[in-house]
Write a protein that holds these residues in place. Structure first.
Motif, PDB file in Angstrom:
ATOM      1  N   GLU A 136       0.858  -1.168   0.000  1.00  0.00           N
ATOM      2  CA  GLU A 136       0.000   0.000   0.000  1.00  0.00           C
ATOM      3  C   GLU A 136       0.901   1.226   0.000  1.00  0.00           C
ATOM      4  OE1 GLU A 136      -4.176   1.148   2.158  1.00  0.00           O
ATOM      5  OE2 GLU A 136      -2.645   0.118   3.311  1.00  0.00           O
ATOM      6  N   GLN A 137       0.824   1.990  -1.080  1.00  0.00           N
ATOM      7  CA  GLN A 137       1.721   3.123  -1.257  1.00  0.00           C
ATOM      8  C   GLN A 137       0.929   4.398  -1.003  1.00  0.00           C
ATOM      9  OE1 GLN A 137       4.050   1.730  -5.062  1.00  0.00           O
ATOM     10  NE2 GLN A 137       2.032   0.772  -4.943  1.00  0.00           N
ATOM     11  N   ILE A 138       1.303   5.108   0.042  1.00  0.00           N
ATOM     12  CA  ILE A 138       0.474   6.224   0.474  1.00  0.00           C
ATOM     13  C   ILE A 138       1.067   7.552   0.034  1.00  0.00           C
ATOM     14  CG2 ILE A 138      -0.472   7.372   2.533  1.00  0.00           C
ATOM     15  CD1 ILE A 138      -0.416   4.329   3.625  1.00  0.00           C
ATOM     16  N   ILE A 139       0.248   8.338  -0.630  1.00  0.00           N
ATOM     17  CA  ILE A 139       0.704   9.665  -1.051  1.00  0.00           C
ATOM     18  C   ILE A 139      -0.354  10.702  -0.698  1.00  0.00           C
ATOM     19  CG2 ILE A 139       2.123   8.785  -2.966  1.00  0.00           C
ATOM     20  CD1 ILE A 139      -0.029   9.737  -4.866  1.00  0.00           C
ATOM     21  N   PRO A 140       0.100  11.929  -0.377  1.00  0.00           N
ATOM     22  CA  PRO A 140      -0.875  12.985  -0.123  1.00  0.00           C
ATOM     23  C   PRO A 140      -1.413  13.531  -1.441  1.00  0.00           C
ATOM     24  CG  PRO A 140       1.365  13.708   0.446  1.00  0.00           C
ATOM     25  CD  PRO A 140       1.479  12.384  -0.219  1.00  0.00           C
ATOM     26  N   ALA A 141      -2.695  13.761  -1.495  1.00  0.00           N
ATOM     27  CA  ALA A 141      -3.287  14.366  -2.684  1.00  0.00           C
ATOM     28  C   ALA A 141      -4.653  14.914  -2.343  1.00  0.00           C
ATOM     29  CB  ALA A 141      -3.414  13.340  -3.809  1.00  0.00           C
ATOM     30  N   TYR A 142      -5.015  15.987  -2.975  1.00  0.00           N
ATOM     31  CA  TYR A 142      -6.333  16.597  -2.818  1.00  0.00           C
ATOM     32  C   TYR A 142      -6.709  16.824  -1.358  1.00  0.00           C
ATOM     33  CZ  TYR A 142      -6.349  14.549  -7.487  1.00  0.00           C
ATOM     34  OH  TYR A 142      -6.005  14.176  -8.745  1.00  0.00           O
ATOM     35  N   GLY A 143      -5.774  17.305  -0.584  1.00  0.00           N
ATOM     36  CA  GLY A 143      -6.071  17.628   0.798  1.00  0.00           C
ATOM     37  C   GLY A 143      -6.263  16.411   1.686  1.00  0.00           C
ATOM     38  N   GLY A 144      -5.943  15.225   1.197  1.00  0.00           N
ATOM     39  CA  GLY A 144      -6.069  14.014   1.995  1.00  0.00           C
ATOM     40  C   GLY A 144      -4.961  13.047   1.643  1.00  0.00           C
ATOM     41  N   HIS A 280       2.772  20.108   1.193  1.00  0.00           N
ATOM     42  CA  HIS A 280       3.896  20.801   1.822  1.00  0.00           C
ATOM     43  C   HIS A 280       4.119  20.258   3.238  1.00  0.00           C
ATOM     44  CE1 HIS A 280       6.642  23.976   3.038  1.00  0.00           C
ATOM     45  NE2 HIS A 280       5.863  24.232   4.073  1.00  0.00           N
ATOM     46  N   MET A 281       3.046  20.137   3.994  1.00  0.00           N
ATOM     47  CA  MET A 281       3.152  19.809   5.418  1.00  0.00           C
ATOM     48  C   MET A 281       3.761  18.424   5.673  1.00  0.00           C
ATOM     49  SD  MET A 281       2.141  22.714   6.460  1.00  0.00           S
ATOM     50  CE  MET A 281       2.050  22.647   8.246  1.00  0.00           C
ATOM     51  N   VAL A 282       3.572  17.481   4.752  1.00  0.00           N
ATOM     52  CA  VAL A 282       4.170  16.156   4.973  1.00  0.00           C
ATOM     53  C   VAL A 282       5.695  16.224   5.017  1.00  0.00           C
ATOM     54  CG1 VAL A 282       2.292  14.787   4.003  1.00  0.00           C
ATOM     55  CG2 VAL A 282       4.136  15.579   2.494  1.00  0.00           C
TER      56      VAL A 282
ATOM     57  N   ILE B 229      -6.001   3.440  -7.455  1.00  0.00           N
ATOM     58  CA  ILE B 229      -6.229   4.024  -6.134  1.00  0.00           C
ATOM     59  C   ILE B 229      -7.117   3.068  -5.355  1.00  0.00           C
ATOM     60  CG2 ILE B 229      -7.308   5.936  -4.899  1.00  0.00           C
ATOM     61  CD1 ILE B 229      -6.498   7.761  -7.186  1.00  0.00           C
ATOM     62  N   SER B 230      -6.631   2.628  -4.200  1.00  0.00           N
ATOM     63  CA  SER B 230      -7.426   1.664  -3.436  1.00  0.00           C
ATOM     64  C   SER B 230      -8.179   2.332  -2.296  1.00  0.00           C
ATOM     65  CB  SER B 230      -6.542   0.548  -2.880  1.00  0.00           C
ATOM     66  OG  SER B 230      -5.612   1.074  -1.965  1.00  0.00           O
ATOM     67  N   ASP B 231      -7.749   3.523  -1.920  1.00  0.00           N
ATOM     68  CA  ASP B 231      -8.413   4.174  -0.797  1.00  0.00           C
ATOM     69  C   ASP B 231      -8.132   5.678  -0.826  1.00  0.00           C
ATOM     70  OD1 ASP B 231      -9.907   4.401   1.496  1.00  0.00           O
ATOM     71  OD2 ASP B 231      -8.257   3.894   2.851  1.00  0.00           O
ATOM     72  N   LEU B 232      -9.125   6.448  -0.391  1.00  0.00           N
ATOM     73  CA  LEU B 232      -8.964   7.890  -0.222  1.00  0.00           C
ATOM     74  C   LEU B 232      -9.332   8.190   1.213  1.00  0.00           C
ATOM     75  CD1 LEU B 232     -11.140   9.458  -3.087  1.00  0.00           C
ATOM     76  CD2 LEU B 232      -8.677   9.210  -3.095  1.00  0.00           C
ATOM     77  N   ARG B 233      -8.547   8.968   1.902  1.00  0.00           N
ATOM     78  CA  ARG B 233      -9.009   9.358   3.243  1.00  0.00           C
ATOM     79  C   ARG B 233      -8.522  10.764   3.584  1.00  0.00           C
ATOM     80  NH1 ARG B 233      -5.420   5.195   4.080  1.00  0.00           N
ATOM     81  NH2 ARG B 233      -3.506   5.767   5.126  1.00  0.00           N
ATOM     82  N   VAL B 234      -9.212  11.330   4.542  1.00  0.00           N
ATOM     83  CA  VAL B 234      -8.858  12.662   4.985  1.00  0.00           C
ATOM     84  C   VAL B 234      -7.821  12.496   6.086  1.00  0.00           C
ATOM     85  CG1 VAL B 234      -9.790  14.838   5.803  1.00  0.00           C
ATOM     86  CG2 VAL B 234     -11.241  13.261   4.558  1.00  0.00           C
ATOM     87  N   SER B 235      -6.805  13.348   6.074  1.00  0.00           N
ATOM     88  CA  SER B 235      -5.799  13.207   7.125  1.00  0.00           C
ATOM     89  C   SER B 235      -6.181  14.128   8.272  1.00  0.00           C
ATOM     90  CB  SER B 235      -4.421  13.563   6.597  1.00  0.00           C
ATOM     91  OG  SER B 235      -4.247  14.952   6.626  1.00  0.00           O
ATOM     92  N   GLU B 236      -5.961  13.651   9.483  1.00  0.00           N
ATOM     93  CA  GLU B 236      -6.315  14.522  10.598  1.00  0.00           C
ATOM     94  C   GLU B 236      -5.070  15.302  11.054  1.00  0.00           C
ATOM     95  OE1 GLU B 236      -4.940  10.921  11.460  1.00  0.00           O
ATOM     96  OE2 GLU B 236      -6.903  10.947  10.482  1.00  0.00           O
ATOM     97  N   SER B 237      -5.297  16.543  11.433  1.00  0.00           N
ATOM     98  CA  SER B 237      -4.173  17.365  11.853  1.00  0.00           C
ATOM     99  C   SER B 237      -3.735  16.923  13.239  1.00  0.00           C
ATOM    100  CB  SER B 237      -4.581  18.831  11.885  1.00  0.00           C
ATOM    101  OG  SER B 237      -5.728  18.968  12.672  1.00  0.00           O
ATOM    102  N   LYS B 238      -2.489  17.175  13.535  1.00  0.00           N
ATOM    103  CA  LYS B 238      -1.941  16.551  14.730  1.00  0.00           C
ATOM    104  C   LYS B 238      -1.617  17.523  15.861  1.00  0.00           C
ATOM    105  CE  LYS B 238       0.173  13.018  11.954  1.00  0.00           C
ATOM    106  NZ  LYS B 238       0.417  13.907  10.793  1.00  0.00           N
ATOM    107  N   ARG B 239      -1.711  18.833  15.631  1.00  0.00           N
ATOM    108  CA  ARG B 239      -1.242  19.751  16.683  1.00  0.00           C
ATOM    109  C   ARG B 239      -2.360  20.628  17.247  1.00  0.00           C
ATOM    110  NH1 ARG B 239       5.051  20.398  16.168  1.00  0.00           N
ATOM    111  NH2 ARG B 239       5.405  18.751  14.654  1.00  0.00           N
ATOM    112  N   GLU B 240      -2.168  20.992  18.481  1.00  0.00           N
ATOM    113  CA  GLU B 240      -3.095  21.872  19.188  1.00  0.00           C
ATOM    114  C   GLU B 240      -2.505  23.273  19.089  1.00  0.00           C
ATOM    115  OE1 GLU B 240      -6.551  22.128  20.893  1.00  0.00           O
ATOM    116  OE2 GLU B 240      -5.707  20.094  20.924  1.00  0.00           O
ATOM    117  N   VAL B 241      -3.189  24.164  18.395  1.00  0.00           N
ATOM    118  CA  VAL B 241      -2.579  25.476  18.165  1.00  0.00           C
ATOM    119  C   VAL B 241      -2.908  26.453  19.284  1.00  0.00           C
ATOM    120  CG1 VAL B 241      -4.465  26.506  16.845  1.00  0.00           C
ATOM    121  CG2 VAL B 241      -2.112  27.221  16.379  1.00  0.00           C
ATOM    122  N   GLU B 242      -1.942  27.313  19.593  1.00  0.00           N
ATOM    123  CA  GLU B 242      -2.201  28.447  20.482  1.00  0.00           C
ATOM    124  C   GLU B 242      -2.010  29.703  19.647  1.00  0.00           C
ATOM    125  OE1 GLU B 242       0.262  28.575  24.040  1.00  0.00           O
ATOM    126  OE2 GLU B 242       0.090  30.768  24.055  1.00  0.00           O
TER     127      GLU B 242
END
Ligand SMILES: Cc1cc2nc3c(=O)[nH]c(=O)nc-3n(C[C@H](O)[C@H](O)[C@H](O)COP(=O)(O)OP(=O)(O)OC[C@H]3O[C@@H](n4cnc5c(N)ncnc54)[C@H](O)[C@@H]3O)c2cc1C
Lengths: 332, 265
Positions: A136-144, A280-282, B229-242
């Motif tokens: 499973e090769q994971i890349i960032p794209a389209y905000g996810g 960028h963030m990754v 493409i086998s999966d799409l997901r949203v990434s969750e942010s990891k930091r608590e901002v001040e």
């Protein structure tokens, strides 16, 4: 499928004979994948008189190293390298083949993949096995994040940047099998390497910097960009950027941080006028303390840093620079 | 005659590309009306072709694979000075990964006829894999150089080029016909002139579909793509901002203090 799983392969790139850090990082990750698949980890190492540098590959976890030595292989040459690797792959049918996302890796990987009629994924930020033991090769794209698999063709190929995986511990000597490849003289090449020129990069190098100041499209123009450069200078920081400043020609490509740029892990990261786009963030997930300056309170970057300042960077940076100067003068 | 093929791609305008997002609920891409533009690096490839043509003569064919609106960027190539524009467009080409894209483009180039030089941008702003030039060279059985920043062309079959490596560059001699994937340092793309636009208006874009290429459907588009493409997901942010608030001066002062606390100075 049936039969046993083919080996996991890594291409070990060298510069002046020494194995590049990214190749060791990949060897470390490949070790895990090979263990999970119950197969062996094999590394391909090409160069001129580089045998003494193979031990580190065993220490990093290689079961076997295919070593090809020849004066022609001192520097990467697309046709020679491709021919050697393709022939070897046809003989040994690897399951997975990983290469560093270097200038060499980025040219060589697609040549090999096309020859082997298989898939290839760029800019992976993680590699795992799914339930069917597919890579499973994971890349960032389209905000996810998107996962890419190569269901049928083998090997499953990917390129990965330096800094994505941790460097394995290579201090303990380990044993492995060394296989010497027979490398003949080759005529009929259509590309001839005349010369290789190394250039010094200006300024603090990004990879090893303790502080990184990265600017984005919010700088608006070269004048705004100069303020970001000034802040970096004042802080003794390495200058970094998102993609738009590179596209605008404000800064060189080798300053770009992120998925298709560099991965950095400074003590302090300051992102100015950038939105916090995942690509960028990754590149800076390894940073310790993170700060963002952005004029838009809802900018996504504010969910991904420790301290946030809402302000127009073009107004704020001069004040910040003055304050840093004053602080330094005070302490001196 | 010296035949140059330039590969160009219509990409979502990079300034607005981030409007295309993963919908967290449906896990599909949200459709945004982001306009298509010519990939910036491909303009450098076009410019290089025009400069070479004025030096060694010849004919330039711009080829793009894409949906029908991609014809607009081929018109742009014609206005810049290309002699022909060819659009490879068919539903069967859709969903292609880099491999299938390179394969389809290679078939298009073969149909145009024996190219002496194939130029393309080093990467596209939307995919950014940098694969297409190299993969295509394999399908055409041509040598390739990527990261090209200088081309010292000549009338001889061996051309000298300079190309990027990490921390420097390499000088190579490459035997034509060849594929060169170019970078922005190569040149400054010309602006389109008014007379160019007028001239381009009179020229037709050739469109080749699945039937025209005459290759099995199984090697094109999604069907011909080794990767999926086998999966799409949203990434969750990891930091608590001040958030640091106050007047500009106060904010600067507080921030410098944070830097100092972190041992920065
Ligand atoms: C395949 C692929 C790979 C990519 N790889 C990378 C990569 O490696 N690295 C990378 O960086 N990008 C990469 N990108 C591009 C990435 O998707 C984003 O487009 C890019 O990171 C956005 O840069 P930005 O934040 O500077 O610009 P924008 O997203 O345009 O953000 C600008 C920000 O500046 C703020 N701003 C505007 N004016 C001001 C002001 N006066 N003061 C303060 N703030 C202001 C705005 O509020 C906004 O948040 C890639 C894209 C693709 C498709």
């Amino acid at each position: 499928m049936g039969g046993s799983t083919g080996p996991v392969w890594v291409f070990a790139e060298q510069s002046d004979g020494s194995v590049l850090p990214v190749s060791l990082e990949l060897t470390g990750q490949a070790r895990k994948l090979a263990d999970e698949l119950g197969t062996s980890l094999e590394v391909i190492f090409l160069g001129d008189a580089v045998r003494e540098n193979t031990q580190i590959l065993f220490n990093a976890g290689a079961d076997k190293v295919y070593l090809g030595e020849h004066p022609d292989l001192k520097f990467y040459q697309s046709e020679r390298y491709m021919q050697i690797i393709v022939k070897l792959a046809q003989e040994h049918q690897p399951e997975i083949f990983l290469l560093g996302s270097t200038a060499t890796g980025k040219e060589l990987a697609p040549l090999v993949a096309a020859k082997l009629k298989t898939g290839l994924t760029a800019h992976c930020i993680d590699l795992t096995l799914d339930q069917e033991k597919r890579l499973e090769q994971i890349i960032p794209a389209y905000g996810g994040l998107i996962s890419i698999v190569c269901p049928e063709k083998r090997p499953q190929m990917a390129t990965i940047a330096k800094g994505v995986f941790l460097k394995p511990d290579t201090s303990e000597p380990k044993q492995g099998e060394l296989v010497l490849l027979e490398i003949g003289n080759e005529q009929d090449q259509r590309i001839e390497l005349l010369n290789v020129v190394y250039e010094e990069t200006e300024g603090v190098p990004l990879e090893s910097a303790a502080v990184v100041v990265a600017g984005g499209a919010g700088a608006k123009d070269l004048e705004g960009w100069q303020q970001i450069v000034d802040l970096a200078d004042e802080m003794g920081a390495a200058l970094g950027s998102t993609r738009p400043p590179v596209d605008e020609g404000w800064v060189e490509l080798d300053r770009m941080i992120g998925q298709s740029g560099k991965m950095v892990a400074p003590e302090l990261y300051i992102g100015v006028g950038l939105s916090g786009e995942l690509q960028h963030m990754v590149g800076i997930t390894g940073a310790k303390l993170m700060v963002a300056v952005n004029s838009e309170p809802k900018a996504p970057v504010f969910e991904q840093v420790d301290y946030g300042i809402v302000d127009d960077c073009r107004e704020f940076l001069p004040v910040l620079i003055e304050n840093i100067k004053a602080y330094k003068a005070d302490k001196a | 005659m010296f035949k140059i093929v330039v590969l160009v791609k219509a990409v979502p305008d990079p300034k607005r590309a981030s409007e295309i997002k993963i919908d967290p609920r449906t896990k599909t891409l949200t459709r945004a009306d982001v306009p298509l533009v010519m990939n910036q690096l491909d303009k450098h490839a076009m410019e290089s072709a025009l400069a070479l043509k004025s030096r060694v003569g010849g004919e330039i064919t711009a080829i793009s694979m894409g949906p029908p609106p991609a014809a607009a960027i081929l018109k742009e190539c014609l206005a810049m000075g290309a002699d022909h524009g060819v659009l490879l467009s068919d539903r069967a080409f859709g969903g292609a990964d880099a491999y299938a894209t390179a394969y389809t483009l290679a078939k298009g180039i073969e149909k145009v006829g024996s190219a002496d030089l194939v130029l393309c941008g080093m990467a596209s702003s939307d995919g950014s894999t940098e694969w297409v030039g190299s993969e295509l060279s394999v399908f055409l059985d041509l040598p390739v150089v990527t990261g090209v920043k200088e081309i010292i062309g000549s009338s001889e079959p061996w051309w000298q080029v300079k190309a990027h490596i990490d921390n420097g560059y390499r000088e190579l001699k490459v035997k034509l016909p060849a594929v060169l994937a170019v970078t922005r340092e190569l040149n400054t793309p010309r602006n389109i002139s008014f007379s160019g636009i007028i001239k381009a208006r009179k020229k037709e874009i050739t469109v080749w579909d699945f039937d025209a290429l005459g290759v099995p459907e199984s090697s094109l588009g999604l069907a011909g793509s080794p990767t999926i493409i086998s999966d799409l997901r949203v990434s969750e942010s990891k930091r608590e901002v001040e958030m640091i608030e106050g007047t500009r001066e106060e904010k600067a002062e507080m921030l410098v203090q944070k830097f100092a606390d972190a041992g920065t100075f």
